[in-house]
Design a protein around this motif. Sequence first.
Motif, short mmCIF file in Angstrom:
data_model
loop_
_atom_site.label_atom_id
_atom_site.label_comp_id
_atom_site.label_asym_id
_atom_site.label_seq_id
_atom_site.Cartn_x
_atom_site.Cartn_y
_atom_site.Cartn_z
N GLN A 78 0.83 -1.20 0.00
CA GLN A 78 0.00 0.00 0.00
C GLN A 78 0.86 1.26 0.00
OE1 GLN A 78 -3.67 0.33 -0.06
NE2 GLN A 78 -2.67 2.18 -0.82
N PHE A 79 1.95 1.23 0.76
CA PHE A 79 2.85 2.38 0.77
C PHE A 79 3.48 2.59 -0.61
CE2 PHE A 79 2.21 2.33 5.21
CZ PHE A 79 2.77 3.46 5.77
N LEU A 80 3.77 1.49 -1.31
CA LEU A 80 4.32 1.62 -2.66
C LEU A 80 3.30 2.24 -3.61
CD1 LEU A 80 6.26 -1.75 -3.16
CD2 LEU A 80 7.10 0.46 -2.33
N GLU A 81 2.06 1.85 -3.47
CA GLU A 81 1.00 2.43 -4.31
C GLU A 81 0.87 3.92 -4.03
OE1 GLU A 81 -3.76 2.16 -4.20
OE2 GLU A 81 -2.80 0.24 -4.74
N ASP A 82 0.91 4.29 -2.75
CA ASP A 82 0.85 5.71 -2.38
C ASP A 82 2.02 6.47 -3.00
OD1 ASP A 82 -1.35 5.09 -0.79
OD2 ASP A 82 -0.21 5.06 1.08
N LEU A 83 3.21 5.90 -2.85
CA LEU A 83 4.41 6.56 -3.38
C LEU A 83 4.33 6.74 -4.88
CD1 LEU A 83 7.27 7.68 -3.28
CD2 LEU A 83 8.13 5.34 -3.00
N ASP A 84 3.81 5.76 -5.57
CA ASP A 84 3.71 5.88 -7.02
C ASP A 84 2.74 6.99 -7.41
OD1 ASP A 84 4.53 4.89 -9.63
OD2 ASP A 84 2.45 4.20 -9.86
N LEU A 85 1.70 7.19 -6.62
CA LEU A 85 0.78 8.29 -6.88
C LEU A 85 1.48 9.64 -6.70
CD1 LEU A 85 -2.51 6.99 -5.21
CD2 LEU A 85 -2.07 7.30 -7.65
N VAL A 86 2.36 9.72 -5.71
CA VAL A 86 3.13 10.95 -5.52
C VAL A 86 4.04 11.19 -6.73
CG1 VAL A 86 4.84 12.13 -4.09
CG2 VAL A 86 3.08 10.70 -3.00
N VAL A 87 4.73 10.15 -7.17
CA VAL A 87 5.62 10.28 -8.32
C VAL A 87 4.84 10.73 -9.55
CG1 VAL A 87 7.07 8.97 -9.94
CG2 VAL A 87 7.31 8.60 -7.48
N GLU A 88 3.72 10.09 -9.83
CA GLU A 88 2.92 10.43 -11.01
C GLU A 88 2.36 11.84 -10.92
OE1 GLU A 88 2.49 8.99 -13.87
OE2 GLU A 88 3.75 7.28 -13.36
#
Length: 342
Positions: A106-116
């Motif tokens: 879940q933290f990885l999914e959150d981080l990817d949203l920040v990157v995008e």
Amino acid sequence: MRTLIQVLACLVLFVLGSCEKESFYDGDHFFIKNAGAEMPVFVKGNIESGVFILFLHGGPGGSASLPSFMPVSKELEEDYAFVYWDQRGSGLSQGNPDQATFTVDQFLEDLDLVVESIKLRHNSPRIVFYGISWGGALGSAYLSTGNYQEKVAGFICMDSGHNLLEGIPKSVVFVKEYAQKQINAGIDVGYWTEAYNWCASAHDMTIKENYFKYDAYLTNTNAYRKDPNQEVQGPEVGALGAMNSYLSLSIFFNGGYLRPNFNVLALNLSPQMAKIKIPSMVIWGRHDGVNTIEMGFDAFNSIGGPDFTDKEMVILENSAHEGYMEEQPLFVSSFRRFVNRL
């Protein structure tokens, strides 16, 4: 007349407060909303540089908002844009995320949203990860998952908790040895004898209760600062600044819910870090008692595997876990040298 003076005084205070407030809010501020969490992202610094340093804070349960006021951050913001993201259940994050969402995936999914979001809002700048402690682990997990690393130009991994399965027992040894030194010096012998005996009992450190017991001893050592009496530059925000900035008391309480409900004690990312093939720099405090220097070498050797050469290691010889404050000039010069060559 007295009423008029009071009104004028209030207006002056309001204007002064508003003026000071503006200086805290320069930049791009937005929220990432995902799986019950509303996570603030603050972009400050040299946005025109086209280089965005995405700061991955420690913990789990730490904060990026408070470090955004550190002098070292302000110095580096002269050269680059800095992205300060408070992770779910951390810092100034809001919402009501369920305990079930406290997973690495879940933290990885959150981080990817920040990157995008950064790519969309700022015309696809070069993004560099800068992860401290748990943040180094989170960056390692992201960069070794799927094709995520294609979105990132470089990785600064500092005092990382990427392999807690092997790292925490080494930190327990650090506490035991520190306890012995205190006993030998006749300092609080009763307490440190208790600590020594507990650490010598080889507890299973993947059990949360054991971890929190050890962590209570750890906080009383010099694991975080080699010299606890050294004067360092902390966050440049006083009481008035806190009232007029985006900081609030929640920064001190959110992590208290996340930590006991997010078990990463058996985390071991070392094998999969061989997948990371982007330029990387590992920075470590020689005297770090949280994630010991052995884990620094493990991080360096794991990134990209044994044949990968686009990586370097910087050891801060006079630092523990907080080398960005303890040896700020060397940290800053190493940081700039690495980012400027990307």
